[in-house]
Design a protein around this motif. Structure first.
Motif, PDB file in Angstrom:
ATOM      1  N   MET A 212      44.078  44.640  30.463  1.00  0.00           N
ATOM      2  CA  MET A 212      42.738  44.845  30.842  1.00  0.00           C
ATOM      3  C   MET A 212      42.929  46.158  31.881  1.00  0.00           C
ATOM      4  O   MET A 212      42.099  47.067  31.859  1.00  0.00           O
ATOM      5  CB  MET A 212      42.017  43.842  31.378  1.00  0.00           C
ATOM      6  CG  MET A 212      41.669  42.513  30.290  1.00  0.00           C
ATOM      7  SD  MET A 212      40.878  43.236  28.973  1.00  0.00           S
ATOM      8  CE  MET A 212      39.245  43.423  29.366  1.00  0.00           C
ATOM      9  N   ASP A 213      43.658  46.159  32.839  1.00  0.00           N
ATOM     10  CA  ASP A 213      43.731  47.125  33.688  1.00  0.00           C
ATOM     11  C   ASP A 213      44.247  48.381  33.345  1.00  0.00           C
ATOM     12  O   ASP A 213      43.641  49.618  33.385  1.00  0.00           O
ATOM     13  CB  ASP A 213      44.924  46.616  34.834  1.00  0.00           C
ATOM     14  CG  ASP A 213      44.778  46.984  36.155  1.00  0.00           C
ATOM     15  OD1 ASP A 213      43.811  46.957  36.859  1.00  0.00           O
ATOM     16  OD2 ASP A 213      45.721  47.890  36.444  1.00  0.00           O
ATOM     17  N   ALA A 214      45.295  48.361  32.132  1.00  0.00           N
ATOM     18  CA  ALA A 214      45.695  49.586  31.497  1.00  0.00           C
ATOM     19  C   ALA A 214      44.254  50.085  30.718  1.00  0.00           C
ATOM     20  O   ALA A 214      44.055  51.325  30.540  1.00  0.00           O
ATOM     21  CB  ALA A 214      46.564  49.452  30.557  1.00  0.00           C
ATOM     22  N   LEU A 215      43.543  49.180  30.044  1.00  0.00           N
ATOM     23  CA  LEU A 215      42.360  49.782  29.126  1.00  0.00           C
ATOM     24  C   LEU A 215      41.337  50.426  30.214  1.00  0.00           C
ATOM     25  O   LEU A 215      40.949  51.386  29.980  1.00  0.00           O
ATOM     26  CB  LEU A 215      41.929  48.431  28.526  1.00  0.00           C
ATOM     27  CG  LEU A 215      40.590  48.615  27.737  1.00  0.00           C
ATOM     28  CD1 LEU A 215      41.125  49.204  26.452  1.00  0.00           C
ATOM     29  CD2 LEU A 215      39.922  47.248  27.588  1.00  0.00           C
TER      30      LEU A 215
ATOM     31  N   ASP B  60      44.228  45.786  44.062  1.00  0.00           N
ATOM     32  CA  ASP B  60      44.094  47.135  44.187  1.00  0.00           C
ATOM     33  C   ASP B  60      44.120  47.996  42.744  1.00  0.00           C
ATOM     34  O   ASP B  60      44.354  49.196  42.456  1.00  0.00           O
ATOM     35  CB  ASP B  60      45.166  47.649  44.829  1.00  0.00           C
ATOM     36  CG  ASP B  60      46.582  47.343  44.630  1.00  0.00           C
ATOM     37  OD1 ASP B  60      46.947  46.658  43.698  1.00  0.00           O
ATOM     38  OD2 ASP B  60      47.479  47.960  45.437  1.00  0.00           O
ATOM     39  N   ARG B  61      44.094  46.738  41.732  1.00  0.00           N
ATOM     40  CA  ARG B  61      43.973  47.574  40.156  1.00  0.00           C
ATOM     41  C   ARG B  61      42.598  47.988  39.767  1.00  0.00           C
ATOM     42  O   ARG B  61      41.573  47.680  40.477  1.00  0.00           O
ATOM     43  CB  ARG B  61      44.515  46.474  39.445  1.00  0.00           C
ATOM     44  CG  ARG B  61      45.981  46.288  39.607  1.00  0.00           C
ATOM     45  CD  ARG B  61      46.434  44.790  38.980  1.00  0.00           C
ATOM     46  NE  ARG B  61      47.425  44.727  37.825  1.00  0.00           N
ATOM     47  CZ  ARG B  61      47.551  43.599  37.345  1.00  0.00           C
ATOM     48  NH1 ARG B  61      46.535  42.407  37.375  1.00  0.00           N
ATOM     49  NH2 ARG B  61      48.397  43.800  36.277  1.00  0.00           N
ATOM     50  N   GLN B  62      42.751  48.498  38.641  1.00  0.00           N
ATOM     51  CA  GLN B  62      41.527  49.108  37.983  1.00  0.00           C
ATOM     52  C   GLN B  62      40.223  47.828  37.825  1.00  0.00           C
ATOM     53  O   GLN B  62      39.234  48.061  38.048  1.00  0.00           O
ATOM     54  CB  GLN B  62      41.766  49.594  36.718  1.00  0.00           C
ATOM     55  CG  GLN B  62      42.641  50.698  36.612  1.00  0.00           C
ATOM     56  CD  GLN B  62      42.089  51.938  37.050  1.00  0.00           C
ATOM     57  OE1 GLN B  62      41.040  52.034  37.407  1.00  0.00           O
ATOM     58  NE2 GLN B  62      43.152  52.852  37.587  1.00  0.00           N
ATOM     59  N   LEU B  63      41.070  46.809  37.373  1.00  0.00           N
ATOM     60  CA  LEU B  63      40.257  45.409  37.343  1.00  0.00           C
ATOM     61  C   LEU B  63      39.239  45.422  38.582  1.00  0.00           C
ATOM     62  O   LEU B  63      38.112  44.875  38.295  1.00  0.00           O
ATOM     63  CB  LEU B  63      41.125  44.447  36.766  1.00  0.00           C
ATOM     64  CG  LEU B  63      40.665  43.382  35.838  1.00  0.00           C
ATOM     65  CD1 LEU B  63      39.809  43.715  34.836  1.00  0.00           C
ATOM     66  CD2 LEU B  63      41.808  42.477  35.744  1.00  0.00           C
TER      67      LEU B  63
END
Ligand SMILES: N[C@@H](CCC(=O)N[C@@H](CS)C(=O)NCC(=O)O)C(=O)O
Length: 214
Positions: A139-142, A177-180
């Protein structure tokens, strides 16, 4: 419109958020629920409408339906604005797939944590946490090139927000600290999302359970 939900219901929360996003005048009724007795006794309308005796259940005139995703579809057909499925057929298919994956692919790992009570000694817990971490990484990569799961905000975001809240409660937490984490902040900034999630957290603390950080 009446929506039967529960104070600690992941699937009920999905429907509550969707109704609020649509700005529908809807009475949200919490069915009897306690951590000890769960959904017993079953609310009479739930028993009458849903052979599986589960919430959420939506009542709107002649329409009496259950299953959160069915409720999404009805809301979208009956109240098209604001749209909660993306416009193009491709994006819609993707949003529907991701909504389904939240419930059918991600949720089972959360359910394992629920059954093991997150006991780190149990191999099932470790395996579920690894599956959850891999899903969060996906999900983070997405989310690296978009604000929401299918580009536009959609039911896919609502579904994933609800399941990830309960997963965080059971100890499966994405790296902050991820996009999520940024997506989660965007979600909690939504007027339709925050009150529902805060009410779930409040129910946990009122029952002496530790709510996940919001
Ligand atoms: N697939 C259903 C799942 C509904 C569900 O599992 N509801 C739970 C509450 S979150 C429930 O009512 N459980 C009571 C029971 O199974 O007896 C949906 O999307 O609505």
């Amino acid at each position: 419109m009446r929506l039967l939900s529960g104070p600690l219901s992941m699937f009920g929360a999905k429907a509550q958020i969707a109704v609020a996003e649509k700005g529908i005048d809807c009475e949200v009724e919490m069915v009897p629920f306690s951590i000890k007795d769960r959904y017993s006794p079953t609310h009479p309308d739930v028993a009458r409408i849903n052979p599986k005796k589960q919430i959420p259940v939506l009542l709107h005139g002649a329409v009496e339906i259950f299953v959160s995703t069915q409720i999404f579809e009805y809301l979208e057909d009956r109240f098209p604005a604001p749209a909660l499925w993306p416009a193009s057929a491709e994006s819609r298919a993707f949003a529907r797939l991701m909504e389904l994956k939240s419930d059918e692919v991600f949720f089972p790992s959360f359910f394992v944590l629920l059954q093991t009570l997150g006991d780190p000694q149990k191999p099932e817990t470790q395996s579920a946490l690894a599956t959850i971490a891999a899903y969060y990484a996906e999900m983070d990569a997405l989310l690296a090139d978009r604000d929401y799961i299918a580009g536009d905000y959609s039911y896919a975001d609502i579904a994933f927000m609800c399941v990830s809240f309960f997963t965080a409660f059971m100890g499966g937490v994405p790296d902050p600290d991820r996009q999520l984490a940024a997506w989660r902040k965007r979600m909690m900034a939504r007027a339709a999302v925050a009150p529902v999630v805060h009410a779930l957290a409040l129910y946990l603390t009122e029952n002496r359970l530790k709510a996940p950080a919001l």
